[in-house]
Each structure stands twice: as C-alpha cells, then as structure tokens.
Design a protein around this motif. Structure first.
Motif, short mmCIF file in Angstrom:
data_model
loop_
_atom_site.label_atom_id
_atom_site.label_comp_id
_atom_site.label_asym_id
_atom_site.label_seq_id
_atom_site.Cartn_x
_atom_site.Cartn_y
_atom_site.Cartn_z
N GLU A 164 0.83 -1.20 0.00
CA GLU A 164 0.00 0.00 0.00
C GLU A 164 0.87 1.26 0.00
OE1 GLU A 164 -3.64 2.04 2.60
OE2 GLU A 164 -2.64 0.24 3.33
N LYS A 165 1.87 1.28 0.87
CA LYS A 165 2.77 2.43 0.92
C LYS A 165 3.65 2.49 -0.33
CE LYS A 165 3.20 2.69 5.97
NZ LYS A 165 4.13 2.53 7.12
N TYR A 166 4.14 1.33 -0.75
CA TYR A 166 5.04 1.32 -1.90
C TYR A 166 4.34 1.79 -3.17
CZ TYR A 166 8.39 0.22 -5.44
OH TYR A 166 9.25 0.34 -6.51
N ALA A 167 3.09 1.43 -3.34
CA ALA A 167 2.36 1.86 -4.54
C ALA A 167 2.35 3.37 -4.66
CB ALA A 167 0.93 1.31 -4.49
N MET A 168 2.17 4.05 -3.53
CA MET A 168 2.17 5.52 -3.55
C MET A 168 3.57 6.07 -3.79
SD MET A 168 -0.65 6.55 -0.64
CE MET A 168 0.00 5.51 0.67
N PHE A 169 4.56 5.44 -3.15
CA PHE A 169 5.94 5.89 -3.34
C PHE A 169 6.37 5.67 -4.79
CE2 PHE A 169 10.46 4.77 -3.62
CZ PHE A 169 11.02 5.97 -3.20
N ALA A 170 6.05 4.51 -5.37
CA ALA A 170 6.45 4.21 -6.74
C ALA A 170 5.87 5.23 -7.71
CB ALA A 170 6.01 2.79 -7.12
N GLN A 171 4.63 5.64 -7.48
CA GLN A 171 4.00 6.63 -8.35
C GLN A 171 4.71 7.97 -8.24
OE1 GLN A 171 1.53 5.90 -10.62
NE2 GLN A 171 2.12 7.92 -11.35
N ALA A 172 5.20 8.29 -7.04
CA ALA A 172 5.91 9.55 -6.84
C ALA A 172 7.35 9.48 -7.38
CB ALA A 172 5.93 9.91 -5.36
N ALA A 173 7.96 8.30 -7.28
CA ALA A 173 9.34 8.14 -7.74
C ALA A 173 9.44 8.15 -9.26
CB ALA A 173 9.93 6.83 -7.19
N TYR A 174 8.39 7.66 -9.92
CA TYR A 174 8.39 7.62 -11.39
C TYR A 174 7.00 8.03 -11.84
CZ TYR A 174 9.66 5.92 -16.06
OH TYR A 174 9.95 5.82 -17.39
N ASN A 175 6.83 9.35 -12.00
CA ASN A 175 5.50 9.87 -12.27
C ASN A 175 5.14 9.81 -13.75
OD1 ASN A 175 6.76 12.09 -13.50
ND2 ASN A 175 6.46 13.45 -11.76
N THR A 176 4.03 10.38 -14.12
CA THR A 176 3.55 10.30 -15.51
C THR A 176 4.50 10.99 -16.49
OG1 THR A 176 2.18 12.25 -15.09
CG2 THR A 176 1.11 10.09 -14.90
N GLU A 177 5.36 11.86 -15.97
CA GLU A 177 6.37 12.51 -16.81
C GLU A 177 7.70 11.77 -16.77
OE1 GLU A 177 6.59 16.51 -15.39
OE2 GLU A 177 4.64 17.07 -16.21
N LYS A 178 7.69 10.57 -16.19
CA LYS A 178 8.88 9.72 -16.07
C LYS A 178 9.95 10.37 -15.21
CE LYS A 178 8.00 7.49 -20.51
NZ LYS A 178 8.56 7.10 -21.82
N LYS A 179 9.52 11.14 -14.23
CA LYS A 179 10.44 11.84 -13.32
C LYS A 179 10.01 11.59 -11.88
CE LYS A 179 11.02 15.84 -16.42
NZ LYS A 179 10.75 17.29 -16.52
N PRO A 180 10.93 11.82 -10.92
CA PRO A 180 10.50 11.78 -9.53
C PRO A 180 9.79 13.07 -9.16
CG PRO A 180 12.85 12.23 -9.64
CD PRO A 180 12.38 11.99 -11.05
N GLU A 181 8.79 12.98 -8.30
CA GLU A 181 8.17 14.19 -7.77
C GLU A 181 9.23 14.99 -7.00
OE1 GLU A 181 5.20 15.24 -8.37
OE2 GLU A 181 4.26 13.44 -9.24
N GLU A 182 9.01 16.29 -6.88
CA GLU A 182 10.02 17.15 -6.26
C GLU A 182 10.36 16.71 -4.85
OE1 GLU A 182 10.80 21.92 -5.44
OE2 GLU A 182 9.10 21.28 -6.69
N TRP A 183 9.34 16.26 -4.08
CA TRP A 183 9.62 15.86 -2.69
C TRP A 183 10.50 14.62 -2.61
CZ3 TRP A 183 8.29 11.15 -0.67
CH2 TRP A 183 7.26 10.43 -1.29
#
Length: 202
Positions: free
Chosen positions: A111-130
C-alpha cells in the motif's frame, strides 16, 4: 535459497575486477535473464528480453569503488516494473552488489510502496520534487563515516519517504573470494539518532 546465494557469491567475485556493470533478473518461472547492454556506469536489457515477464529478482553490480546502494534512477526502474505489473511482490527483491557486499531491498507494505512508486516515477517519467528533495537531504548531502553507512542513509530515505521498503545487507570481503559461506545477510535499521544498526527481528 542456495541458488541465489551462489549467484551473489559468483557476481561479487567477478565484480572485484570487472569495469562494467553486470547483473541478472529472475522470472517467476525461474528463468534468468542477463543484460545485453553493459557500460562502466550502467547496464540494461533490450525490451524484447523482458517483455511479458514477471520478476522475483532484479540485481546489478556496481564496480569496485562505486556506491553500495542503488541510485535514485535504479529505484525508478524498480518503480516502473512495479507500475507495469512486472513484479511478483511477495517474492520480489531488488539489489546491488558492490565491493563491500550485497544489499537486498524488499517491499514490506505494498500500500505504501504503490504511492511511493508513483511519486518516484510519475507520468512525466520523473521523480516528484519531494522525492528528489528527500534523496538530496538524506542520501546525497548526509555525510557517512564508512561506505557501509550508506545503507543507513538509504534506510533513512525509505523511512522519511514512507516508501514501504526495507533493506538487508550482507557484508562481504574480497579476502574471502571463492569462500563466502560465513558472510550472511542481516536486517538493517537506524536508531533515533539516525545511526546505522542491525534491526531487532524478534
């Protein structure tokens, strides 16, 4: 797992003199896949080698003198494989073999990893700033007294990022080349002062 342990031993010994990154991926069906693109600072697999497969192991080597932990780009690759349904989560581990040992990373909260993975590799193929900010603060900008202490920095990053990931580390020595049977994985954690410690697994 004897096959896995022997593979890590073999790659550790080869990596002591290799100038190129190397590694393997193991599928849920037990097939091993090896990189067909290798450089001094990167390795990769052509898409046709990994298409349609689900993986339980994803390991690569950092040649002597390089970091004993994955880079943020490495963690993004793991995130992409998760997002595209190519990880068998309960049986999966991701790791790096360096000249001081082998780190293995497992998903302890999907559950936690799913959210982290989305932030680490977002729709722009980049990590979120945080995610990038946390990586800089807890990994890049934080001094560590020993190479192995980098593992503590990585765990701190996982904890601060609520990543749902845990790490175990196997300290290995070049002096034991060909005979690593007494070198074992130990669960790692950090204490309240952010010092690197062995985890209490009781």
């Amino acid at each position: 797992n004897t096959d896995f342990r022997n593979k890590v031993d073999d790659y550790f010994d080869k990596n002591l003199t290799s100038k190129l990154e190397d590694g393997w991926m193991k599928t849920k069906d037990g097939e091993y896949i090896y990189p067909d693109i290798q450089k001094e600072d990167a390795m990769n697999y052509s898409p046709n080698l990994t298409a349609g497969k689900i993986f339980v192991e994803q390991y690569h080597c950092h040649p002597a003198g390089q970091s004993c932990i994955p880079s943020l780009a490495d963690l993004q690759k793991m995130a992409l494989y998760y997002q595209t349904g190519r990880i068998d989560v309960p049986n999966y581990s991701y790791g790096v073999i360096s000249d001081i040992g082998c780190i293995s990373i497992v998903i302890t909260s999907e559950e936690k990893y799913a959210m982290f993975a989305q932030a680490a590799y977002n729709t722009e193929k980049k990590p979120e700033e945080w995610v990038s900010d946390n990586w800089k603060e807890y990994v890049i900008n934080k001094a560590s007294g020993t190479p192995e202490a980098s593992v503590g920095k990585l765990i701190n990053f996982f904890n601060k990022s609520n990543a749902g990931l845990s790490a175990i580390f196997r300290t290995m020595s070049p002096e034991n080349k060909g005979n690593h049977r007494n070198e074992n994985w130990v669960a790692k954690d950090i204490d309240k002062s952010e010092n690197y410690i062995n985890a209490n697994c009781n």
